[in-house]
Structure formats: structure tokens, C-alpha cells
Design a protein around this motif. Structure first.
Motif, PDB file in Angstrom:
ATOM      1  N   ALA A 168      -6.386 -11.335 -25.049  1.00  0.00           N
ATOM      2  CA  ALA A 168      -5.888  -9.973 -25.184  1.00  0.00           C
ATOM      3  C   ALA A 168      -5.725  -9.279 -23.841  1.00  0.00           C
ATOM      4  O   ALA A 168      -4.835  -8.439 -23.676  1.00  0.00           O
ATOM      5  CB  ALA A 168      -6.828  -9.156 -26.070  1.00  0.00           C
ATOM      6  N   ASP A 169      -6.587  -9.608 -22.895  1.00  0.00           N
ATOM      7  CA  ASP A 169      -6.642  -8.832 -21.652  1.00  0.00           C
ATOM      8  C   ASP A 169      -6.238  -9.625 -20.414  1.00  0.00           C
ATOM      9  O   ASP A 169      -6.584  -9.252 -19.291  1.00  0.00           O
ATOM     10  CB  ASP A 169      -8.047  -8.257 -21.459  1.00  0.00           C
ATOM     11  CG  ASP A 169      -9.129  -9.318 -21.421  1.00  0.00           C
ATOM     12  OD1 ASP A 169      -8.804 -10.514 -21.600  1.00  0.00           O
ATOM     13  OD2 ASP A 169     -10.307  -8.962 -21.228  1.00  0.00           O
ATOM     14  N   ARG A 170      -5.515 -10.733 -20.602  1.00  0.00           N
ATOM     15  CA  ARG A 170      -5.081 -11.544 -19.470  1.00  0.00           C
ATOM     16  C   ARG A 170      -3.587 -11.825 -19.540  1.00  0.00           C
ATOM     17  O   ARG A 170      -3.034 -12.039 -20.612  1.00  0.00           O
ATOM     18  CB  ARG A 170      -5.845 -12.881 -19.443  1.00  0.00           C
ATOM     19  CG  ARG A 170      -7.348 -12.740 -19.198  1.00  0.00           C
ATOM     20  CD  ARG A 170      -7.665 -12.182 -17.811  1.00  0.00           C
ATOM     21  NE  ARG A 170      -7.078 -12.994 -16.753  1.00  0.00           N
ATOM     22  CZ  ARG A 170      -7.622 -14.120 -16.289  1.00  0.00           C
ATOM     23  NH1 ARG A 170      -8.753 -14.566 -16.783  1.00  0.00           N
ATOM     24  NH2 ARG A 170      -7.027 -14.790 -15.313  1.00  0.00           N
ATOM     25  N   ALA A 171      -2.955 -11.832 -18.361  1.00  0.00           N
ATOM     26  CA  ALA A 171      -1.538 -12.159 -18.262  1.00  0.00           C
ATOM     27  C   ALA A 171      -1.366 -13.675 -18.187  1.00  0.00           C
ATOM     28  O   ALA A 171      -2.259 -14.392 -17.726  1.00  0.00           O
ATOM     29  CB  ALA A 171      -0.941 -11.496 -17.026  1.00  0.00           C
ATOM     30  N   CYS A 223      -9.179 -13.768 -27.725  1.00  0.00           N
ATOM     31  CA  CYS A 223     -10.350 -13.492 -26.887  1.00  0.00           C
ATOM     32  C   CYS A 223     -10.332 -12.061 -26.376  1.00  0.00           C
ATOM     33  O   CYS A 223      -9.322 -11.582 -25.853  1.00  0.00           O
ATOM     34  CB  CYS A 223     -10.394 -14.448 -25.692  1.00  0.00           C
ATOM     35  SG  CYS A 223     -11.784 -14.088 -24.570  1.00  0.00           S
ATOM     36  N   LEU A 224     -11.470 -11.409 -26.515  1.00  0.00           N
ATOM     37  CA  LEU A 224     -11.699 -10.072 -25.980  1.00  0.00           C
ATOM     38  C   LEU A 224     -12.845 -10.175 -24.991  1.00  0.00           C
ATOM     39  O   LEU A 224     -13.993 -10.322 -25.392  1.00  0.00           O
ATOM     40  CB  LEU A 224     -12.049  -9.107 -27.116  1.00  0.00           C
ATOM     41  CG  LEU A 224     -11.093  -9.111 -28.311  1.00  0.00           C
ATOM     42  CD1 LEU A 224     -11.748  -8.497 -29.527  1.00  0.00           C
ATOM     43  CD2 LEU A 224      -9.818  -8.357 -27.949  1.00  0.00           C
ATOM     44  N   HIS A 225     -12.560 -10.138 -23.700  1.00  0.00           N
ATOM     45  CA  HIS A 225     -13.628 -10.289 -22.711  1.00  0.00           C
ATOM     46  C   HIS A 225     -14.632  -9.143 -22.816  1.00  0.00           C
ATOM     47  O   HIS A 225     -14.247  -7.988 -23.003  1.00  0.00           O
ATOM     48  CB  HIS A 225     -13.053 -10.360 -21.295  1.00  0.00           C
ATOM     49  CG  HIS A 225     -12.552 -11.716 -20.933  1.00  0.00           C
ATOM     50  ND1 HIS A 225     -11.218 -12.006 -20.788  1.00  0.00           N
ATOM     51  CD2 HIS A 225     -13.207 -12.881 -20.717  1.00  0.00           C
ATOM     52  CE1 HIS A 225     -11.073 -13.283 -20.484  1.00  0.00           C
ATOM     53  NE2 HIS A 225     -12.253 -13.841 -20.451  1.00  0.00           N
ATOM     54  N   GLY A 226     -15.904  -9.482 -22.676  1.00  0.00           N
ATOM     55  CA  GLY A 226     -16.952  -8.487 -22.843  1.00  0.00           C
ATOM     56  C   GLY A 226     -17.450  -7.881 -21.550  1.00  0.00           C
ATOM     57  O   GLY A 226     -18.300  -6.990 -21.577  1.00  0.00           O
TER      58      GLY A 226
END
Length: 257
Positions: A168-171, A223-226
Motif C-alpha cells: 500500500a505504501d511503496r512505489a 501490506c501495510l507497514h507498521g
């Protein structure tokens, strides 16, 4: 709802007196948890607490092995003989199994961390070695792979249970690997952008790269990095955007292709 997808987050990354991420908040949102095994992050007490919370919330537990690199948070590349790398994976999977069992749960899946994961996404032989090691300890374990990369090809060749993951949070690069964190725009911090792009990728069944390329792929989990400041808000927005777009949330089945 026509689609179902799993939401996973890396957690259990605190160490001693140092806190990393808000695991309690993430466990209210995700359906699977990748728990650090004490070498790139985490420790025995953090593993125990994280797994107890996951069991209480009905969240699937995964072993999240990485390089022995506390200083670099597992993001510094290392070169190990494949036999030693396999023992490194077995060591961490075994620790995860013990702590999960003590918490009343089981280790359901494996997900490689950081530099180990990035290297395995480029090198099929390395990915195969890691997955064979995990399967030698836990034959029924589901291998979570970075969709569209050498990780997926390795798991397919092994015909093992597999879940294909997007971030979700990576290009993304045009070969489905992740843009290096040192480059501008590699990490996405805007919750609205993250939510919109995940809903679009799941709806289209494809990874959308920075250049605009569309890579068709199976998508089982997001994936959602924490460990980022906006982690919880991104996780909540991704969940909201998926549900709004008719995508249900459920743990991945892990069937081989």
C-alpha cells in the motif's frame, strides 16, 4: 462483494525499551500479522506480547524473518552462503512457532523482511532456498510472496501454498520490485493516495508502476507497514477504500497457482 483480500502488517518490531509502531491499533485493522523474529527487530518479550494480542483478535500469525541486522533494521544487504541462509530462516521460523504456540496460536504464513525480501525478489535461487528452509520446518506454511517477482516464481516452482502480496505504501518499478527507499517517492505517506491506489489495483488485478505500466497479477494480500508515522491512518484508509469499492476483507487461503 465480488473480491476478498487480506490486509497484513509487519509488527512486533519494538526492542526492549524502544517502541516501534502501534501494533495494538494495527491489530484492530489487519487480518494477518507478520511478526519480527528477533534478529532484524523485536525480542522474546515483544514476540510474546504481539502474538498474544494477535490470537486475541483472531489475526493470522506469520513469521517475518530477516537478516541479523538490528542496527540497520534488516534493510542492509548481506551475503550469506545459501546453506547458512537456510539455517537463518529455520532458526527464526522455529522461534516464531514456539512463541505462537505458547500464546495459543500457530504460525500460518512466512514473509521475508527488508533486504532479505528485496534480494529474494530479484534472485529466484535465493528465494527458493529461503522457502525450502521454511517448509522443512513447517511443511504446511503459506509462503507470502512479492507478486510478480522471483519470489512468486520460486513458490510456484515449489508448488507450495502461496499468497501474492502488493504494498500500500511503496512505489513499484516496472519489473514489479519495489522502488529503493533511498529514492524520492519510494514510500507513500498520503493515506488517501494509498487507499485509492490499492482499491484500483485490487479491482483491476494488476500492479500499477511509477511509469504507468500495468502488470497483471493475482492479489491475495496488501501490506501495510507498521513502522511509519502514518501507518495507522494509511491502514484505516486502505481498509475504508476497499470496503467502499466492494472489496471484502478475509485471511488469504494460500492455495498454490
Amino acid at each position: 462483494m465480488t473480491h476478498f483480500v487480506d490486509l497484513n502488517a509487519d509488527m512486533g518490531e519494538s526492542f526492549g525499551a524502544w517502541t516501534m509502531g502501534d501494533d495494538a491499533a494495527l491489530l484492530e485493522i489487519v487480518t494477518s500479522a507478520n511478526v519480527a523474529c528477533g534478529l532484524h527487530a523485536g525480542d522474546w518479550d515483544v514476540m510474546a506480547k504481539t502474538m498474544q494480542r494477535a490470537v486475541a483478535k483472531g489475526v493470522g500469525i506469520g513469521a517475518h524473518p530477516g537478516f541479523p541486522d538490528l542496527h540497520g533494521f534488516g534493510r542492509q544487504r548481506m551475503t550469506l552462503p545459501l546453506a547458512s541462509l537456510q539455517n537463518l530462516v529455520r532458526y527464526q521460523v522455529g522461534a516464531a512457532q514456539a512463541m505462537a504456540r505458547a500464546a495459543g496460536g500457530t504460525v500460518r504464513h512466512l514473509k521475508l523482511h527488508g533486504a532479505l525480501a528485496n534480494m529474494a525478489s530479484e534472485d529466484e535461487a535465493m528465494a527458493t532456498a529461503c522457502y525450502e528452509a521454511a517448509l522443512s520446518v513447517a511443511p504446511e506454511i503459506i509462503i507470502m510472496v512479492l507478486a510478480g517477482t522471483a519470489q512468486q516464481r520460486a513458490a510456484q516452482a515449489l508448488s507450495c501454498p502461496m499468497a501474492c502480496e502488493i504494498f500500500a505504501d511503496r512505489a513499484y518499478n516496472d519489473d514489479a520490485t519495489l522502488v529503493d527507499r533511498s529514492l524520492p517517492g519510494a514510500v507513500i505517506h498520503d493515506p488517501a493516495k494509498a487507499g485509492q491506489r490499492m482499491a484500483q489495483m485490487v479491482r483491476e488485478g494488476a500492479i500499477l508502476t511509477e511509469s504507468g505500466k500495468r502488470i497483471e497479477t493475482r492479489i491475495d494480500t496488501i501490506c501495510l507497514h507498521g513502522d511509519t508515522p502514518t501507518a495507522v491512518s494509511i491502514a484505516a484508509e486502505v481498509r475504508r477504500a476497499l470496503l467502499e469499492n466492494g472489496v471484502g476483507l478475509a485471511q488469504f487461503p494460500g492455495a498454490p497457482l
